[in-house]
Design an enzyme around this catalytic site. Sequence first.
Site, PDB file in Angstrom:
ATOM      1  N   VAL A  88       0.825  -1.208   0.000  1.00 51.89           N
ATOM      2  CA  VAL A  88       0.000   0.000   0.000  1.00 51.89           C
ATOM      3  C   VAL A  88       0.859   1.259   0.000  1.00 51.89           C
ATOM      4  O   VAL A  88       0.645   2.185  -0.789  1.00 51.89           O
ATOM      5  CB  VAL A  88      -0.965   0.014   1.202  1.00 51.89           C
ATOM      6  N   LYS A 140      14.649  -1.389   1.947  1.00 49.35           N
ATOM      7  CA  LYS A 140      13.475  -1.386   1.072  1.00 49.35           C
ATOM      8  C   LYS A 140      13.118   0.046   0.691  1.00 49.35           C
ATOM      9  O   LYS A 140      12.825   0.342  -0.476  1.00 49.35           O
ATOM     10  CB  LYS A 140      12.292  -2.053   1.787  1.00 49.35           C
ATOM     11  N   ARG A 192     -10.523  -7.298   9.257  1.00 52.37           N
ATOM     12  CA  ARG A 192      -9.713  -6.125   9.585  1.00 52.37           C
ATOM     13  C   ARG A 192      -9.548  -5.978  11.092  1.00 52.37           C
ATOM     14  O   ARG A 192      -8.531  -5.504  11.579  1.00 52.37           O
ATOM     15  CB  ARG A 192     -10.364  -4.870   8.986  1.00 52.37           C
ATOM     16  N   ASP A 194     -14.455   2.158  -0.164  1.00 54.10           N
ATOM     17  CA  ASP A 194     -15.701   1.390  -0.211  1.00 54.10           C
ATOM     18  C   ASP A 194     -16.737   2.094  -1.087  1.00 54.10           C
ATOM     19  O   ASP A 194     -17.447   1.452  -1.878  1.00 54.10           O
ATOM     20  CB  ASP A 194     -16.278   1.210   1.196  1.00 54.10           C
ATOM     21  N   ARG A 236     -15.812   1.607  -4.709  1.00 52.04           N
ATOM     22  CA  ARG A 236     -16.207   0.270  -5.145  1.00 52.04           C
ATOM     23  C   ARG A 236     -17.721   0.205  -5.385  1.00 52.04           C
ATOM     24  O   ARG A 236     -18.187  -0.386  -6.353  1.00 52.04           O
ATOM     25  CB  ARG A 236     -15.813  -0.757  -4.076  1.00 52.04           C
ATOM     26  N   HIS A 264     -14.949   0.858   7.945  1.00 56.08           N
ATOM     27  CA  HIS A 264     -14.316   0.325   6.739  1.00 56.08           C
ATOM     28  C   HIS A 264     -14.127  -1.161   6.997  1.00 56.08           C
ATOM     29  O   HIS A 264     -13.082  -1.617   7.466  1.00 56.08           O
ATOM     30  CB  HIS A 264     -12.968   1.007   6.495  1.00 56.08           C
TER      31      HIS A 264
END
Length: 313
Positions: free
Chosen positions: A18, A44, A92, A152, A155, A179
């Site tokens: 993400v 990274k 979640r 959401d 979507r 969420h």
Amino acid sequence: MDQTDKKTRVVVIGVGAVGSTTAYTLLLRERMTELVLIDHNKQKAVGDALDMNHGIPFTGKTKVWAGDYEDCAEADIVIIAAGAAQKQGESRLDLLKKNVMIFDSIIENVIKYNHHGILLIASNPVDIMSYFSWKKSGFPKNRIIGSGTLLDSSRFKYLIGEKMNVDPRSIHAKIIGEHGDSEVPVWSLANFAGMPLTLSDEDKKQIFENTRDAAYQIIQAKGSTYYAIALALDRICTAILRDESAVLNVSTYIEDYQGVSDVYIGVPCIVDQSGIREVVPITLTEEEQQNFKFSAQKMKEQIEKINAELEKK
């Protein structure tokens, strides 16, 4: 570049799927003049920064580097995308115990150097992590924003548009609440061109279920979600950096909203350079209001678990 001569800095903490996708999206769209990547795995972050810098000749003049918490000092926005990833079959809320301990250290380090910026929370469970960040940071509530139900709602609009053969950008519809599993579709206000949606009850049921379960479907297929949430975070950053006063369904602290108080949860908000300028009141049906209260109660129960965990420390 969206800005004029003003220097703008965005810090991304946590460059996993993400965080790195969000940073790349911000870079491609030239949202800031400085982009800082911070991760517990410094190599990274160094690798991502180097990779992005090699693409600068194809984009704009953005300074990108792998930094440390000291670099948060001049940040306009600090995006926190760090934490344990959601695993297949894991809700979640299952992430709560792991991520609250990670955030305890992150917030402590950020506030050592930054007292004026906006914290944008992306890590799940995002509503609870936003509440915890607000409590831990001592920042005013308008400067702690969770990504909430913005993704959401996107979507939701996409699936409605697909079903009706209408551009989803022309669909006006929102998801509020958690969420996550208890999120609430606001069908009573959904429309296009001001007209009610011509969908059957079965269509609505399927669209909502596919909206609610989208993350699980994506995780099962490829392990994690990151493209659409990166675009959602970019949208929030743009509203802040451009001082847009845009109405976005993000997670914020609410007081006596639909009968709910003292919780971070996804609701429509006016977002500008101050963060959350205003929470937008909406009219819900009795059923929608009860579902929203149920969703908020779930968040409150988890917050109590956070407090219990902290008291043990």
